[in-house]
Write a protein that holds these residues in place. Sequence first.
Motif, short mmCIF file in Angstrom:
data_model
loop_
_atom_site.label_atom_id
_atom_site.label_comp_id
_atom_site.label_asym_id
_atom_site.label_seq_id
_atom_site.Cartn_x
_atom_site.Cartn_y
_atom_site.Cartn_z
N ARG A 127 0.82 -1.21 0.00
CA ARG A 127 0.00 0.00 0.00
C ARG A 127 0.86 1.27 0.00
O ARG A 127 0.61 2.20 -0.78
CB ARG A 127 -0.94 0.00 1.20
N THR A 144 -5.55 4.79 -4.77
CA THR A 144 -4.74 3.72 -4.18
C THR A 144 -5.54 2.42 -4.03
O THR A 144 -5.06 1.35 -4.41
CB THR A 144 -4.20 4.16 -2.80
N ASN A 145 -6.74 2.51 -3.49
CA ASN A 145 -7.53 1.29 -3.30
C ASN A 145 -7.85 0.62 -4.63
O ASN A 145 -7.87 -0.61 -4.73
CB ASN A 145 -8.83 1.60 -2.55
N ALA A 165 -3.27 9.87 -5.71
CA ALA A 165 -3.22 9.11 -4.46
C ALA A 165 -4.58 8.56 -4.08
O ALA A 165 -4.68 7.51 -3.43
CB ALA A 165 -2.67 9.99 -3.34
N VAL A 177 2.21 1.43 -11.91
CA VAL A 177 1.48 2.65 -11.55
C VAL A 177 1.62 3.70 -12.65
O VAL A 177 0.67 4.39 -13.00
CB VAL A 177 1.97 3.19 -10.20
N VAL A 219 2.56 1.85 -3.39
CA VAL A 219 1.56 2.18 -4.41
C VAL A 219 1.08 3.61 -4.24
O VAL A 219 0.99 4.39 -5.20
CB VAL A 219 0.37 1.19 -4.34
N GLU A 220 0.75 3.98 -3.00
CA GLU A 220 0.26 5.34 -2.74
C GLU A 220 1.32 6.38 -3.05
O GLU A 220 1.03 7.45 -3.62
CB GLU A 220 -0.19 5.46 -1.29
N SER A 221 2.57 6.06 -2.71
CA SER A 221 3.68 6.99 -2.99
C SER A 221 3.84 7.21 -4.50
O SER A 221 4.00 8.36 -4.96
CB SER A 221 4.97 6.45 -2.40
N LEU A 250 1.56 6.69 -6.85
CA LEU A 250 0.37 7.38 -7.38
C LEU A 250 0.42 8.87 -7.07
O LEU A 250 -0.04 9.71 -7.87
CB LEU A 250 -0.90 6.76 -6.80
N SER A 251 0.98 9.23 -5.92
CA SER A 251 1.07 10.65 -5.53
C SER A 251 1.91 11.44 -6.53
O SER A 251 1.66 12.64 -6.77
CB SER A 251 1.68 10.77 -4.13
#
Length: 368
Positions: free
Chosen positions: A78, A94-95, A91, A137, A81-83, A85-86
């Motif tokens: 997680r 993410t889900n 962000a 991503v 992935v979030e990093s 996407l940011s």
Amino acid sequence: MWAAAKRTARFAVTAKWQLATLKWRLILIGIAALVLFLVILVVGILDTLTGVQNEQPTDVTFNTAGGLQVSDQVLQYRGLVESELSKHGLAEQTNLVLALMMQESGGHGNDPMQASESKCGRIGCITSPEESIVYGVEHFASVFERANRDVQLTLQSYNFGGGFIDYVQQNGGRYSKELAISFSQMMYQRVKHTGIYRCHRPSAVQHGACYGDIEYVDAVLKYLAPVAVADGVITKELLSGLRSPLAIPLNVTSRFGWRVVFGQRDNHTGIDFSCTPSDTIHAVKSGTVIYSGNRGPYGNLVQVRHDNYITAYAHLSRLGVQTGQQIEAGQALGYCGTTGRSSGNHLHFEIKTSEWSGHIDPAPVFGL
């Protein structure tokens, strides 16, 4: 002369015996083939019937926090992935990407986002999960923007490739399951001679659509389904004045949540009630029919919008309403059946917040 006659007679008898022997051999071969077919058929049926009752594999655990239902193997990524996407200003997706990863690999292997083919045109060129997520991503973000941030079009294009976006834009500009099927059919005709593509789902076999996964969008979005009725306005509204979808006592045959069907792990997004072909299916509340037709695994499906939620009635044998029709609570929508991906007559009933996602467990609503 007599010797010649004897030879002729002996030849005739031998030929007749060989013909009779061949006939019996063919009969025995036919019987053996029939027995083999029946054995395969029975094993398949038993596998299907018992598979519906199987539990989730014991080596996979699921986290349902925030409506996301993915394995711990996926959740470990997680942060990364979030990093990533940011970096693309996404962000909040993410889900969705974690759900995509769950469908692609369950979080296993060196390429959990299965990004090798989009990066280098072949499997195996990505050698670490970090590399897979960075490139996966980036690829997702590119497709997301090309698809004008249409989630369904993005997901199907991640599976099919960017050519699907062009195909959709040339055919109305909006994603639909029908366009996914027709694109897969077209592409499969182009590449089936290679022998490397095969049908992975019964619906793909039915449509001859074996390029990619025509059920990919639904497969990913199922991992985002909430697991129970949430607190708030929608719960209070659902609990007030909802009628039964059947005129007979409700008998649950399969509950909401994880199960194994036809040998595949499946997140059951509704609840199944037993019924017979003579039972009518009724609207639980007044509303507007937003879908009435055949929808792949759902078979004959009716969906009704009620203010801020939707109810769905699947596997019907016959449809009694049309899209756009205003209906009243208790009105007949069709008859119980076993169309689509089904192993017997039953009603698959759903409550959800949007047409193809946001599923809610109906059991508490009916006190089951």
